[in-house]
Motif scaffolding. Structure first.
Motif, PDB file in Angstrom:
ATOM      1  N   TYR A  57      84.339 -18.125  -6.587  1.00 16.07           N
ATOM      2  CA  TYR A  57      83.470 -16.958  -6.395  1.00 16.07           C
ATOM      3  C   TYR A  57      84.001 -15.769  -7.179  1.00 16.07           C
ATOM      4  N   GLY A  58      85.317 -15.523  -7.090  1.00 16.32           N
ATOM      5  CA  GLY A  58      85.930 -14.408  -7.809  1.00 16.32           C
ATOM      6  C   GLY A  58      85.811 -14.564  -9.318  1.00 16.32           C
ATOM      7  N   LEU A  59      86.025 -15.786  -9.815  1.00 13.10           N
ATOM      8  CA  LEU A  59      85.889 -16.034 -11.255  1.00 13.10           C
ATOM      9  C   LEU A  59      84.453 -15.809 -11.718  1.00 13.10           C
ATOM     10  N   ASN A  60      83.483 -16.232 -10.910  1.00  9.41           N
ATOM     11  CA  ASN A  60      82.079 -16.026 -11.273  1.00  9.41           C
ATOM     12  C   ASN A  60      81.731 -14.543 -11.311  1.00  9.41           C
ATOM     13  N   LYS A  61      82.312 -13.755 -10.418  1.00  5.71           N
ATOM     14  CA  LYS A  61      82.053 -12.305 -10.422  1.00  5.71           C
ATOM     15  C   LYS A  61      82.633 -11.656 -11.676  1.00  5.71           C
ATOM     16  N   THR A  62      83.826 -12.083 -12.097  1.00  2.37           N
ATOM     17  CA  THR A  62      84.409 -11.503 -13.305  1.00  2.37           C
ATOM     18  C   THR A  62      83.612 -11.910 -14.545  1.00  2.37           C
ATOM     19  N   LYS A  63      83.089 -13.141 -14.569  1.00  4.02           N
ATOM     20  CA  LYS A  63      82.239 -13.565 -15.691  1.00  4.02           C
ATOM     21  C   LYS A  63      80.955 -12.744 -15.739  1.00  4.02           C
ATOM     22  N   ALA A  64      80.364 -12.504 -14.574  1.00  5.43           N
ATOM     23  CA  ALA A  64      79.132 -11.712 -14.513  1.00  5.43           C
ATOM     24  C   ALA A  64      79.395 -10.277 -14.963  1.00  5.43           C
ATOM     25  N   ALA A  65      80.532  -9.717 -14.558  1.00  4.69           N
ATOM     26  CA  ALA A  65      80.888  -8.353 -14.968  1.00  4.69           C
ATOM     27  C   ALA A  65      81.039  -8.276 -16.482  1.00  4.69           C
ATOM     28  N   ALA A  66      81.718  -9.261 -17.061  1.00  2.00           N
ATOM     29  CA  ALA A  66      81.890  -9.288 -18.519  1.00  2.00           C
ATOM     30  C   ALA A  66      80.542  -9.424 -19.218  1.00  2.00           C
ATOM     31  N   ASP A  67      79.650 -10.208 -18.645  1.00  2.00           N
ATOM     32  CA  ASP A  67      78.341 -10.453 -19.244  1.00  2.00           C
ATOM     33  C   ASP A  67      77.482  -9.195 -19.321  1.00  2.00           C
ATOM     34  N   VAL A  68      77.617  -8.308 -18.338  1.00  2.00           N
ATOM     35  CA  VAL A  68      76.792  -7.099 -18.334  1.00  2.00           C
ATOM     36  C   VAL A  68      77.518  -5.885 -18.904  1.00  2.00           C
ATOM     37  N   GLY A  69      78.769  -6.072 -19.340  1.00  2.00           N
ATOM     38  CA  GLY A  69      79.478  -4.971 -19.986  1.00  2.00           C
ATOM     39  C   GLY A  69      80.278  -4.092 -19.045  1.00  2.00           C
ATOM     40  N   ALA A  71      70.618  -5.326 -16.246  1.00  2.00           N
ATOM     41  CA  ALA A  71      71.887  -4.704 -15.862  1.00  2.00           C
ATOM     42  C   ALA A  71      72.683  -4.299 -17.098  1.00  2.00           C
ATOM     43  N   ARG A  72      72.718  -5.169 -18.123  1.00  2.00           N
ATOM     44  CA  ARG A  72      73.430  -4.866 -19.370  1.00  2.00           C
ATOM     45  C   ARG A  72      72.834  -3.608 -20.014  1.00  2.00           C
ATOM     46  N   HIS A  73      71.512  -3.530 -20.043  1.00  2.00           N
ATOM     47  CA  HIS A  73      70.820  -2.379 -20.627  1.00  2.00           C
ATOM     48  C   HIS A  73      71.160  -1.103 -19.849  1.00  2.00           C
ATOM     49  N   GLU A  74      71.173  -1.189 -18.512  1.00  2.00           N
ATOM     50  CA  GLU A  74      71.488  -0.018 -17.689  1.00  2.00           C
ATOM     51  C   GLU A  74      72.938   0.431 -17.891  1.00  2.00           C
ATOM     52  N   VAL A  75      73.859  -0.517 -18.014  1.00  2.00           N
ATOM     53  CA  VAL A  75      75.260  -0.166 -18.250  1.00  2.00           C
ATOM     54  C   VAL A  75      75.400   0.524 -19.605  1.00  2.00           C
ATOM     55  N   MET A  92      63.525  -1.826 -15.805  1.00  2.00           N
ATOM     56  CA  MET A  92      63.053  -3.121 -16.235  1.00  2.00           C
ATOM     57  C   MET A  92      63.069  -3.186 -17.765  1.00  2.00           C
ATOM     58  N   VAL A  93      63.360  -4.335 -18.306  1.00  2.00           N
ATOM     59  CA  VAL A  93      63.419  -4.534 -19.747  1.00  2.00           C
ATOM     60  C   VAL A  93      62.009  -4.455 -20.316  1.00  2.00           C
ATOM     61  N   PRO A  94      61.803  -3.697 -21.402  1.00  2.00           N
ATOM     62  CA  PRO A  94      60.472  -3.631 -21.998  1.00  2.00           C
ATOM     63  C   PRO A  94      59.971  -5.020 -22.370  1.00  2.00           C
ATOM     64  N   GLY A  95      58.738  -5.305 -22.009  1.00  2.00           N
ATOM     65  CA  GLY A  95      58.135  -6.593 -22.333  1.00  2.00           C
ATOM     66  C   GLY A  95      58.372  -7.652 -21.272  1.00  2.00           C
ATOM     67  N   ALA A  96      59.182  -7.324 -20.252  1.00  2.00           N
ATOM     68  CA  ALA A  96      59.430  -8.305 -19.193  1.00  2.00           C
ATOM     69  C   ALA A  96      58.195  -8.429 -18.320  1.00  2.00           C
ATOM     70  N   VAL A  97      57.906  -9.628 -17.898  1.00  2.00           N
ATOM     71  CA  VAL A  97      56.726  -9.875 -17.086  1.00  2.00           C
ATOM     72  C   VAL A  97      57.153 -10.466 -15.754  1.00  2.00           C
ATOM     73  N   VAL A  98      56.707  -9.847 -14.686  1.00  2.00           N
ATOM     74  CA  VAL A  98      56.957 -10.367 -13.347  1.00  2.00           C
ATOM     75  C   VAL A  98      55.599 -10.550 -12.698  1.00  2.00           C
ATOM     76  N   THR A  99      55.316 -11.765 -12.254  1.00  2.00           N
ATOM     77  CA  THR A  99      54.031 -12.063 -11.639  1.00  2.00           C
ATOM     78  C   THR A  99      54.253 -12.366 -10.165  1.00  2.00           C
ATOM     79  N   LEU A 100      53.537 -11.663  -9.319  1.00  2.00           N
ATOM     80  CA  LEU A 100      53.614 -11.900  -7.890  1.00  2.00           C
ATOM     81  C   LEU A 100      52.257 -12.384  -7.408  1.00  2.00           C
ATOM     82  N   CYS A 101      52.273 -13.341  -6.514  1.00  2.00           N
ATOM     83  CA  CYS A 101      51.034 -13.857  -5.962  1.00  2.00           C
ATOM     84  C   CYS A 101      51.170 -13.873  -4.450  1.00  2.00           C
ATOM     85  N   CYS A 102      50.272 -13.201  -3.773  1.00  2.00           N
ATOM     86  CA  CYS A 102      50.357 -13.153  -2.324  1.00  2.00           C
ATOM     87  C   CYS A 102      49.167 -13.870  -1.682  1.00  2.00           C
TER      88      CYS A 102
END
Length: 86
Positions: free
Chosen positions: A63-75, A32-36, A1-11
């Motif tokens: 769909y294929g174009l969106n996957k390649t854009k996402a791959a480029a975005d995360v490195g 994902a970019r940080h992990e790569v 998880m990215v430092p400083g990220a906040v995830v709030t769950l309410c059950c």
């Protein structure tokens, strides 16, 4: 998880939680970019995505174009095999 990220769950029953899909997607891509970056910095090979489109379905192409854009975005490196639709 990215430092400083906040995830709030309410059950609790009856409480509504509004989730921003775009904000969540941005946070996931940042993580994902940080992990790569960490993976490559540790001396590992950059991960690779190959997209092969079989047929001429415009939705599949999108769909294929969106996957390649996402791959480029995360490195992640990528190669797409998408025929031109005319």
């Amino acid at each position: 998880m990215v430092p400083g990220a906040v995830v709030t769950l309410c059950c609790c029953r009856g409480d509504a939680v509004v989730i921003s899909g775009r904000k969540l997607a941005r946070q996931i891509r940042q993580e994902a970019r940080h992990e790569v970056e960490q993976w490559v910095a540790a001396g590992n090979r950059r991960r690779h995505l190959s997209v092969v489109l079989v047929g001429e379905n415009p939705a599949s192409r999108s769909y294929g174009l969106n996957k390649t854009k996402a791959a480029a975005d995360v490195g992640t490196s990528f190669k797409s095999f998408l025929p031109n639709l005319s």
